[in-house]
Design a protein around this motif. Structure first.
Motif, PDB file in Angstrom:
ATOM      1  N   PHE A 352       0.868  -1.187   0.000  1.00  0.00           N
ATOM      2  CA  PHE A 352       0.000   0.000   0.000  1.00  0.00           C
ATOM      3  C   PHE A 352       0.904   1.236   0.000  1.00  0.00           C
ATOM      4  N   TYR A 353       0.783   2.089  -1.021  1.00  0.00           N
ATOM      5  CA  TYR A 353       1.732   3.183  -1.215  1.00  0.00           C
ATOM      6  C   TYR A 353       1.016   4.514  -1.460  1.00  0.00           C
ATOM      7  N   GLY A 354       1.602   5.601  -0.982  1.00  0.00           N
ATOM      8  CA  GLY A 354       1.092   6.936  -1.239  1.00  0.00           C
ATOM      9  C   GLY A 354       1.807   7.569  -2.415  1.00  0.00           C
ATOM     10  N   LEU A 355       1.067   8.247  -3.270  1.00  0.00           N
ATOM     11  CA  LEU A 355       1.624   8.853  -4.472  1.00  0.00           C
ATOM     12  C   LEU A 355       1.850  10.352  -4.355  1.00  0.00           C
ATOM     13  N   ASP A 356       1.299  10.989  -3.322  1.00  0.00           N
ATOM     14  CA  ASP A 356       1.196  12.448  -3.330  1.00  0.00           C
ATOM     15  C   ASP A 356       2.479  13.139  -2.891  1.00  0.00           C
ATOM     16  N   VAL A 357       2.440  14.484  -2.960  1.00  0.00           N
ATOM     17  CA  VAL A 357       3.641  15.294  -2.780  1.00  0.00           C
ATOM     18  C   VAL A 357       3.561  16.205  -1.562  1.00  0.00           C
ATOM     19  N   TYR A 358       2.503  16.075  -0.763  1.00  0.00           N
ATOM     20  CA  TYR A 358       2.264  17.043   0.306  1.00  0.00           C
ATOM     21  C   TYR A 358       3.086  16.819   1.578  1.00  0.00           C
ATOM     22  N   SER A 359       3.698  15.639   1.721  1.00  0.00           N
ATOM     23  CA  SER A 359       4.287  15.282   3.023  1.00  0.00           C
ATOM     24  C   SER A 359       5.682  15.862   3.204  1.00  0.00           C
ATOM     25  N   LEU A 360       5.823  17.162   3.053  1.00  0.00           N
ATOM     26  CA  LEU A 360       7.130  17.815   3.110  1.00  0.00           C
ATOM     27  C   LEU A 360       7.887  17.452   4.376  1.00  0.00           C
ATOM     28  N   CYS A 361       7.326  17.750   5.515  1.00  0.00           N
ATOM     29  CA  CYS A 361       8.082  17.628   6.767  1.00  0.00           C
ATOM     30  C   CYS A 361       8.149  16.188   7.263  1.00  0.00           C
ATOM     31  N   ALA A 362       7.093  15.406   7.031  1.00  0.00           N
ATOM     32  CA  ALA A 362       7.165  13.991   7.408  1.00  0.00           C
ATOM     33  C   ALA A 362       8.231  13.281   6.590  1.00  0.00           C
ATOM     34  N   SER A 363       8.389  13.662   5.338  1.00  0.00           N
ATOM     35  CA  SER A 363       9.422  13.052   4.498  1.00  0.00           C
ATOM     36  C   SER A 363      10.809  13.498   4.924  1.00  0.00           C
ATOM     37  N   ILE A 364      10.952  14.758   5.330  1.00  0.00           N
ATOM     38  CA  ILE A 364      12.237  15.212   5.867  1.00  0.00           C
ATOM     39  C   ILE A 364      12.632  14.352   7.063  1.00  0.00           C
ATOM     40  N   GLU A 365      11.685  14.132   7.980  1.00  0.00           N
ATOM     41  CA  GLU A 365      11.975  13.328   9.171  1.00  0.00           C
ATOM     42  C   GLU A 365      12.356  11.902   8.790  1.00  0.00           C
ATOM     43  N   ALA A 366      11.670  11.340   7.773  1.00  0.00           N
ATOM     44  CA  ALA A 366      11.966   9.962   7.368  1.00  0.00           C
ATOM     45  C   ALA A 366      13.378   9.854   6.797  1.00  0.00           C
ATOM     46  N   VAL A 367      13.779  10.824   5.992  1.00  0.00           N
ATOM     47  CA  VAL A 367      15.140  10.816   5.436  1.00  0.00           C
ATOM     48  C   VAL A 367      16.172  10.917   6.552  1.00  0.00           C
ATOM     49  N   LEU A 368      15.946  11.845   7.481  1.00  0.00           N
ATOM     50  CA  LEU A 368      16.899  12.034   8.584  1.00  0.00           C
ATOM     51  C   LEU A 368      16.973  10.797   9.472  1.00  0.00           C
ATOM     52  N   ASP A 369      15.823  10.144   9.705  1.00  0.00           N
ATOM     53  CA  ASP A 369      15.826   8.927  10.516  1.00  0.00           C
ATOM     54  C   ASP A 369      16.648   7.830   9.839  1.00  0.00           C
ATOM     55  N   TYR A 370      16.444   7.670   8.529  1.00  0.00           N
ATOM     56  CA  TYR A 370      17.178   6.638   7.800  1.00  0.00           C
ATOM     57  C   TYR A 370      18.683   6.904   7.845  1.00  0.00           C
ATOM     58  N   LEU A 371      19.084   8.146   7.540  1.00  0.00           N
ATOM     59  CA  LEU A 371      20.509   8.467   7.547  1.00  0.00           C
ATOM     60  C   LEU A 371      21.091   8.369   8.949  1.00  0.00           C
ATOM     61  N   GLY A 372      20.277   8.706   9.952  1.00  0.00           N
ATOM     62  CA  GLY A 372      20.755   8.615  11.322  1.00  0.00           C
ATOM     63  C   GLY A 372      21.127   7.195  11.712  1.00  0.00           C
ATOM     64  N   GLU A 373      20.437   6.209  11.139  1.00  0.00           N
ATOM     65  CA  GLU A 373      20.723   4.807  11.438  1.00  0.00           C
ATOM     66  C   GLU A 373      21.914   4.275  10.645  1.00  0.00           C
ATOM     67  N   HIS A 374      22.185   4.879   9.463  1.00  0.00           N
ATOM     68  CA  HIS A 374      23.181   4.297   8.568  1.00  0.00           C
ATOM     69  C   HIS A 374      24.419   5.172   8.347  1.00  0.00           C
ATOM     70  N   ASP A 375      24.297   6.479   8.517  1.00  0.00           N
ATOM     71  CA  ASP A 375      25.435   7.358   8.235  1.00  0.00           C
ATOM     72  C   ASP A 375      25.211   8.670   8.987  1.00  0.00           C
ATOM     73  N   ARG A 376      25.722   8.748  10.197  1.00  0.00           N
ATOM     74  CA  ARG A 376      25.455   9.910  11.056  1.00  0.00           C
ATOM     75  C   ARG A 376      25.992  11.206  10.428  1.00  0.00           C
ATOM     76  N   GLU A 377      27.151  11.120   9.787  1.00  0.00           N
ATOM     77  CA  GLU A 377      27.713  12.328   9.169  1.00  0.00           C
ATOM     78  C   GLU A 377      26.795  12.831   8.051  1.00  0.00           C
ATOM     79  N   ALA A 378      26.299  11.901   7.231  1.00  0.00           N
ATOM     80  CA  ALA A 378      25.369  12.286   6.176  1.00  0.00           C
ATOM     81  C   ALA A 378      24.082  12.848   6.766  1.00  0.00           C
ATOM     82  N   ALA A 379      23.636  12.305   7.904  1.00  0.00           N
ATOM     83  CA  ALA A 379      22.423  12.802   8.551  1.00  0.00           C
ATOM     84  C   ALA A 379      22.589  14.259   8.977  1.00  0.00           C
ATOM     85  N   GLU A 380      23.741  14.595   9.533  1.00  0.00           N
ATOM     86  CA  GLU A 380      23.987  15.979   9.949  1.00  0.00           C
ATOM     87  C   GLU A 380      24.024  16.910   8.752  1.00  0.00           C
TER      88      GLU A 380
END
Length: 648
Positions: A352-380
């Motif tokens: 089940f997938y979302g297609l829309d473009v409105y999730s600006l800040c939730a997507s920012i948090e998701a990217v930061l969470d992912y990088l925080g787990e795998h590459d702290r320098e990239a997350a910063e």
């Protein structure tokens, strides 16, 4: 309006652009429509007439080539707006209107704004105004055949601009008088105007002792259109019956399921039944919906693995409009998809997938969470780059104001660079990386989307639907060569926009058009509509959900013809129609579209557009009467938080 709706679309004559800047369009429309005054669309006025969209007004006047010394005649004054615009360019303007009430209203509006060189006359415009002829230009603001009197009243060297009737359609035509008997004719674009009706053809006019029949005249409802629908309709009783009917499209790679409102129970339940059948029996493994990606990901995790004992960091779909995906109809489908997925290998489970473009800040948090787990320098680094957007999380639309000072330029490069880094420095493969990359794409696209809101034209719409199509393409590639997708979105997104006013007038495209252009016969676009009932909607953006009464469809709209079949529910296979019936259902007519906001008081202006039904969709599902989605349980009941939405 002038800069982005007229100049951008090719209106270049300075005098026309200046005149359009000066004339207040709101003075010529009903007060309750003032908020729509500068949208590029026609609006209803009295006597079942319309005020033309600004672009068409400008286009016709530009084709007329008006000069300061000219005397102009307009046939079909309507609201008086076009005459007022011409009055800012030409020396004298005479505008004839056959409806007395409209003529009086137009005269009042002209007097209010003080245009003394514009004269509104109540009369039969097809006869022209011989006492003031010849005219340097004649503009006919109604469609049909050219009245002979107008050919005689245009000056040599002058032009007539008229929507001529050509093979059942209207073509904006320029007729230049070369000398006493010669005329040069140039066709321009296809248009649609109210009909030009001479006095002797109007209802009630008596000719040689008999009343002129009304059947068959332009604007009169063809008596057999609902009969054509009824003959081709496949009635159904249950949603299971409907799902079996829709299986004729099960061999397609993409099946798009629409809705004419965002808050109708029958649409959700019907699409759910079709989706379940396609997933269970025909290999569809993608359910892609008009929703935010991060929120849909929570539903996706729930249906592709056991939700037991798993806590969610936050509840999905908590922003406006909550009821679109927090309703019993959606949750019932998710439960069935989870049951279907049990026992299947991951590749064949439906996601089940979302297609829309409105999730600006939730997507920012998701990217930061992912990088925080795998590459702290990239997350910063990403956190620093996203810093230009995070101040706008509470009100992303306000980001558009940065356009005034070009403050977005540095931000655009920064957010794109985060995605570039993810794509070039992959730290792992699989679902987690795909999810992070998609969220990074959403941030980049959302930045462009909110920036383009400043322009107020087709750019933001086209960007959004292009993003939804691109997301669908990436999902199909990600899920493998045998992937097949069901898409849920509003009719205005999944019906082919090139076959509607969206494409004809506003130069908008949508995901349905892009899917059809890419997949051709390997896709199916299925629309859903209703006549009346109830709907869940709000009065304004971010307003509370209300259960609103849906007014009966406007006369001669597609929905009106469907209602006249007296069949409560039916499936209409538009692909299988024979030539004559298909042609009749290809005549552009009004079609209703209710989103998350419903304003019955401005029904025609807010919720209708013209569309070619037979080519807009491959099939059409009809419910005469509908009810609102069951969104009472917008939040889980006490004790269900850990397993929501599957708590029992």
């Amino acid at each position: 309006m002038v800069t982005f709706q007229l100049a951008r679309r090719g209106i270049a004559m300075p005098a026309v652009l200046d005149a359009m800047k000066q004339v207040p369009r709101e003075e010529f429309i009903p007060e309750d429509l003032h908020e729509f005054a500068y949208e590029d669309s026609p609006l209803p006025i009295a006597e079942e007439q319309t005020i033309s969209q600004p672009y068409i007004v400008a286009r016709m006047i530009e084709l007329a080539g008006l000069e300061r010394s000219d005397k102009v005649l307009e046939v079909g004054a309507g609201s008086g707006y076009a005459a007022a615009v011409m009055g800012k360019i030409a020396n004298q303007v005479y505008a004839i209107e056959r409806h007395k009430a409209l003529a009086e209203a137009a005269k009042t509006a002209i007097e209010k704004i003080g245009y003394g060189n514009v004269h509104i006359i109540h009369g039969d415009g097809t006869k022209g105004l011989p006492g003031e002829a010849p005219f340097d230009a004649i503009i006919v603001s109604a469609g049909g055949d050219l009245p002979p009197a107008l050919k005689e009243q245009v000056a040599v060297g002058g032009r007539i601009i008229i929507p001529l009737a050509v093979n059942g359609h209207q073509m904006l035509t320029e007729i230049r008088r070369l000398d006493a008997d010669q005329y040069e004719i140039t066709d321009h674009e296809a248009v649609r105007f109210v009909p030009l009706v001479p006095e002797e053809d109007r209802p009630g006019h008596v000719t040689q002792g008999r009343r002129t029949p009304t059947a068959g005249r332009p604007g009169h409802m063809p008596p057999d259109l609902s009969g054509i629908m009824a003959a081709a309709a496949e009635p159904f009783e249950s949603y299971g019956d409907l799902a079996r009917m829709a299986e004729r499209f099960a061999d397609r790679k993409v099946v798009c399921l629409g809705e004419s409102t965002h808050g109708t129970s029958e649409f959700y339940a019907a699409r759910a039944a079709i989706t379940e059948r396609l997933v269970r029996d025909h290999g569809f493994n993608i359910v892609a919906v008009e929703a935010d990606w991060p929120d849909a990901a929570i539903y996706d995790k729930a249906i592709r693995q056991s939700a037991e004992g798993r806590r969610h960091a936050e509840e999905p779909f908590t922003r406006f409009p909550r009821w679109m995906w927090r309703n019993e109809e959606t949750w019932a489908m998710l439960r069935k998809l989870r049951e279907i997925n049990r026992g299947r290998d991951p590749q064949h489970q439906a996601g089940f997938y979302g297609l829309d473009v409105y999730s600006l800040c939730a997507s920012i948090e998701a990217v930061l969470d992912y990088l925080g787990e795998h590459d702290r320098e990239a997350a910063e680094t990403a956190k620093e780059r996203y810093g230009c957007l995070t101040p706008y999380c509470s009100e992303p639309g306000s980001y558009a104001r940065m356009r005034i000072g070009n403050g977005f330029r540095g931000c655009e490069d920064k957010v794109v660079s985060v995605l570039t880094d993810l794509l070039t420095q992959r730290v792992e493969n699989g679902e987690a990386l795909f999810d992070a990359e998609q969220n990074a794409r959403i941030v980049a696209e959302a930045e462009k989307y909110y920036r383009n809101l400043y322009y107020g034209d087709a750019d933001s719409w086209n960007l959004r639907d292009s993003h939804m199509f691109d997301t669908l393409e990436r999902l199909l590639e990600h899920r493998g060569p045998d992937a097949k997708a069901v898409v849920w979105a509003h009719n205005s997104h999944i019906g082919d926009a090139s076959k509607t006013e969206m494409g004809w007038v506003r130069e908008e495209h949508n995901i349905g058009q892009l899917v059809r252009e890419k997949y051709g016969q390997d896709c199916a676009l299925i629309g859903f509509s209703t006549h009346e009932g109830e709907v869940a909607a709000a009065d304004d953006w971010d307003g509370p959900m209300k259960i609103k009464t849906v007014r009966p469809a406007l006369e001669n709209a597609h929905e009106d013809h469907a209602f006249r079949t007296d069949i409560g529910r039916f499936f209409l296979d538009l692909e299988s129609l024979d030539g004559d019936h298909r042609q009749m259902l290809s005549e552009p007519k009004l079609q209703r579209a209710i989103g998350v906001i419903y304003r019955p008081e401005t029904e025609r202006a807010s919720h209708y557009f013209r569309a070619n039904l037979a080519e807009q969709f491959d099939a059409w599902v009809w419910f005469a009467v509908t009810k609102a989605v069951d969104a009472k349980s917008a939040t889980p009941r006490e004790g269900e938080d850990e397993t929501w939405p599957f708590g029992v």
